[in-house]
Write a protein that holds these residues in place. Structure first.
Motif, short mmCIF file in Angstrom:
data_model
loop_
_atom_site.label_atom_id
_atom_site.label_comp_id
_atom_site.label_asym_id
_atom_site.label_seq_id
_atom_site.Cartn_x
_atom_site.Cartn_y
_atom_site.Cartn_z
N GLN A 115 0.84 -1.20 0.00
CA GLN A 115 0.00 0.00 0.00
C GLN A 115 0.88 1.25 0.00
OE1 GLN A 115 -2.87 -0.30 3.12
NE2 GLN A 115 -4.19 1.29 2.28
N ARG A 126 -4.62 -0.27 -1.64
CA ARG A 126 -3.91 -1.55 -1.78
C ARG A 126 -4.46 -2.44 -2.89
NH1 ARG A 126 -3.56 -4.90 3.47
NH2 ARG A 126 -2.73 -2.95 4.26
N GLU A 127 -5.71 -2.20 -3.30
CA GLU A 127 -6.27 -3.09 -4.31
C GLU A 127 -6.26 -2.48 -5.71
OE1 GLU A 127 -7.89 -1.56 -1.89
OE2 GLU A 127 -9.97 -1.09 -2.40
N ILE A 169 -5.92 -4.95 -8.61
CA ILE A 169 -7.13 -5.78 -8.72
C ILE A 169 -8.25 -4.98 -9.36
CG2 ILE A 169 -8.95 -6.81 -7.26
CD1 ILE A 169 -6.59 -7.88 -5.53
N GLU A 170 -8.37 -3.74 -8.93
CA GLU A 170 -9.40 -2.88 -9.50
C GLU A 170 -9.18 -2.69 -11.01
OE1 GLU A 170 -9.45 1.29 -8.24
OE2 GLU A 170 -11.64 1.19 -8.34
N THR A 197 -13.44 -3.21 -5.39
CA THR A 197 -12.63 -3.37 -4.18
C THR A 197 -12.72 -4.82 -3.72
OG1 THR A 197 -12.13 -2.46 -1.99
CG2 THR A 197 -14.44 -2.66 -2.55
N ILE A 198 -11.89 -5.15 -2.75
CA ILE A 198 -11.81 -6.54 -2.30
C ILE A 198 -11.83 -6.58 -0.77
CG2 ILE A 198 -9.28 -6.40 -2.55
CD1 ILE A 198 -9.24 -9.42 -3.09
N LEU A 252 -15.29 -9.98 -3.75
CA LEU A 252 -15.02 -8.92 -4.73
C LEU A 252 -16.27 -8.08 -4.91
CD1 LEU A 252 -13.09 -11.00 -7.43
CD2 LEU A 252 -12.14 -9.48 -5.69
N ARG A 264 -10.43 -5.94 5.71
CA ARG A 264 -9.30 -5.70 4.81
C ARG A 264 -8.49 -6.98 4.55
NH1 ARG A 264 -4.95 -1.23 6.64
NH2 ARG A 264 -3.82 -2.93 7.63
N LEU A 297 -3.95 -10.45 -1.67
CA LEU A 297 -3.79 -9.51 -2.79
C LEU A 297 -2.95 -10.12 -3.89
CD1 LEU A 297 -3.03 -6.15 -0.94
CD2 LEU A 297 -5.05 -6.66 -2.32
N GLU A 308 -4.35 -11.06 -7.58
CA GLU A 308 -3.79 -10.38 -8.76
C GLU A 308 -3.34 -11.42 -9.79
OE1 GLU A 308 -0.70 -7.90 -7.13
OE2 GLU A 308 -2.15 -6.62 -6.11
#
Ligand SMILES: *Cc1c(COP(=O)(O)O)cnc(C)c1O
Length: 480
Positions: free
Chosen positions: A118, A129-130, A133-134, A147-148, A303, A324, A330, A334
């Motif tokens: 992060q 931090r995501e 992924i986003e 977000t996750i 997700l 979180r 993460l 990913e």
């Protein structure tokens, strides 16, 4: 002959004496003194309880104690203690950690020292931090933002709390589901602070039922994928698209809890299609919730995909901090999403590889096991046609054709006919138990007094290991 309890107690070693003994020192050298002592204490305590409750009538054999202790230490702290071969024919088996991870996802979790979680590398400040992924979910689902969180239960709770606290959420009575453990939709909704507004009936809910429930108190309409069950026959419920259309006329958004939440369709694997995240968003859902470790096949996660505004609000919700995800999740997510972005998921992701195996290949593998079982004339082995289930509640009704090794006790090897059916039944129970407690654990399906080993959920490279375990257990049981 029964010994007195006092005598049996005396067969138990002292902890310190045992640790100082040759056996104890060897175990400590191999596994560490702390865990050896910990498991020894727990085992002795259990044995004392057994003696006290009169469930043990013979002294404790040192070799048995050593064997049991060793097994328990391995289960406690060694990777091989967790290794399992899934022959159940359920791909997403919650007891076996749902989706097996791709190799890249597993490798992504092997950190050396620190890693970027992060940190904005340009400014040195804190980042989201995501954000990788986003970026990938935007590409894959067409969502504005994503977000996750730790799992889909948390994702659903977070949305209900943020969008519905103090107001009403409309949900069909046919979708007030329970998903194992303690995730019951009505309870979750209540705990999130939203007021549950049930409409319709178990089997049928009409659009007009939703319409009648709309009021100025309505925060949203919640659509929940009916995981783990199916209502057949006289049943119907409006689609997400129909709910969106109704909601739009009243300025009420629709939240879609997709459950397994696929990124790709399943029709190419011979299954009925599930609603993908992209489809739910395309028809107008404000936000979707889905599990990371069901059809998406990543680590345990939830997700959330939807509009920028909603995802921003979810990120700021105090519960988001509690839900979180950590750096392992993460990294694995990913790597998993990258397989979809690259279009390589059919080869990279185990679930899709398993669904792609041809029945002919499975038949060949099953036949090879049947042939190998010929060295045990007391057991009857044959190839059986079975169906593999996806599991995870995604498609409770549907299976993919598969082949299994079926093992049962030969009727001829059970002596008197009155006890024959008893021993046949006992064989399936005992044998499946012995396979479960072996290294690696082999989990099969027991049905009609036989053990079934569905080859679709067994990795082809595990066939040899599976055979070894079968041989070992059958030999130890004297079936040769
Ligand atoms: C599985 C499921 C959940 C819970 O997801 P987890 O990732 O197990 O927390 C919630 N809703 C639906 C519809 C599901 O199928």
């Amino acid at each position: 002959m029964d010994k007195s309890a006092a005598e049996i107690y005396r067969s138990l070693p002292q902890v310190s004496a045992y640790l100082d003994s040759e056996v104890g020192r060897a175990l400590s050298d191999e596994f560490g003194q702390g865990v050896t002592k910990l498991e020894l204490r727990r085992l002795l305590e259990e044995l004392r309880q057994e003696i006290k409750n009169g469930r043990r009538s013979s002294p404790v054999d040192p070799a048995e104690l050593q064997g049991t202790l060793r097994t328990r230490i391995i289960r406690l702290c060694r990777p091989e203690g967790r290794a399992a071969i899934n022959a159940t024919g359920v791909v997403l088996h919650t007891g076996l950690g749902r989706s097996p991870l791709s190799r890249t996802a597993r490798e992504a979790m092997q950190f050396e020292g620190y890693s970027i979680v992060q940190l904005d590398l340009e400014t040195g400040g804190r980042s989201v931090r995501e954000h990788h992924i986003e970026a990938m979910l935007r590409e894959l689902t067409g969502c504005e933002a994503a977000t996750i969180v730790n799992n889909n239960a948390a994702a659903t709770f977070l949305v209900l709390n943020e969008l519905g606290a103090g107001r009403e959420m409309i949900i069909s009575r046919g979708q007030l589901i329970e998903i194992g453990g303690s995730f019951r939709m009505p309870v979750v909704m209540e705990q999130s602070g939203t007021v549950l507004r049930e409409v319709g009936t178990t089997n049928r809910t009409h659009l007009k039922d939703y319409e009648a429930a709309l009021s100025e108190r309505t925060a949203a309409i919640l659509h929940v994928h009916p995981s783990n069950y199916a209502i057949r026959g006289f049943s119907s419920t409006p689609s997400i698209a129909e709910l969106v259309e109704l909601g739009a006329a009243h300025n009420v958004p629709v939240i879609a809890d997709l459950g397994s939440g696929a990124i790709v369709g399943l029709s190419e694997f011979g299954l009925k299609d599930v609603t993908t995240i992209a489809e739910a968003l395309r028809v107008g859902a404000l936000v979707t919730c889905s599990s990371g470790d069901k059809l998406i096949c990543g680590p345990q996660a939830g997700l959330l995909c939807g509009s920028k505004d909603v995802i921003e609000r979810l990120r700021k919700n105090p519960f988001a901090r509690m839900f979180r995800v950590d750096k392992c999740t993460l990294a694995a997510m990913e790597a998993t999403l990258a397989a979809y972005v690259n279009g390589t998921y059919r080869e990279e992701i185990p679930l899709y590889r398993m669904l792609s195996h041809s029945v002919e290949d499975l038949e060949t593998r099953a036949q090879a096991l049947v042939d190998a079982m010929k060295e045990f004339p007391a057991v009857a082995a044959r190839v059986e046609t079975v169906g593999t289930f996806v599991g995870g509640g995604s498609l409770p009704d549907e299976s993919v054709p598969s082949r299994a090794l079926r093992l049962a006790l030969c009727p001829t090897s059970a002596q008197a006919s009155s006890t024959a059916s008893d021993s046949i039944r006992r064989f399936a129970q005992d044998f499946s138990h012995r396979l479960r407690v072996s290294f690696p654990s082999v989990i099969c399906r027991v049905s009609d007094d036989a053990c079934y080993f569905d080859l679709r959920t067994v990795f082809p490279e595990e066939d040899h290991q599976l055979l070894q375990v079968l041989r070992r257990v059958l030999s130890a049981e004297g079936f040769r």
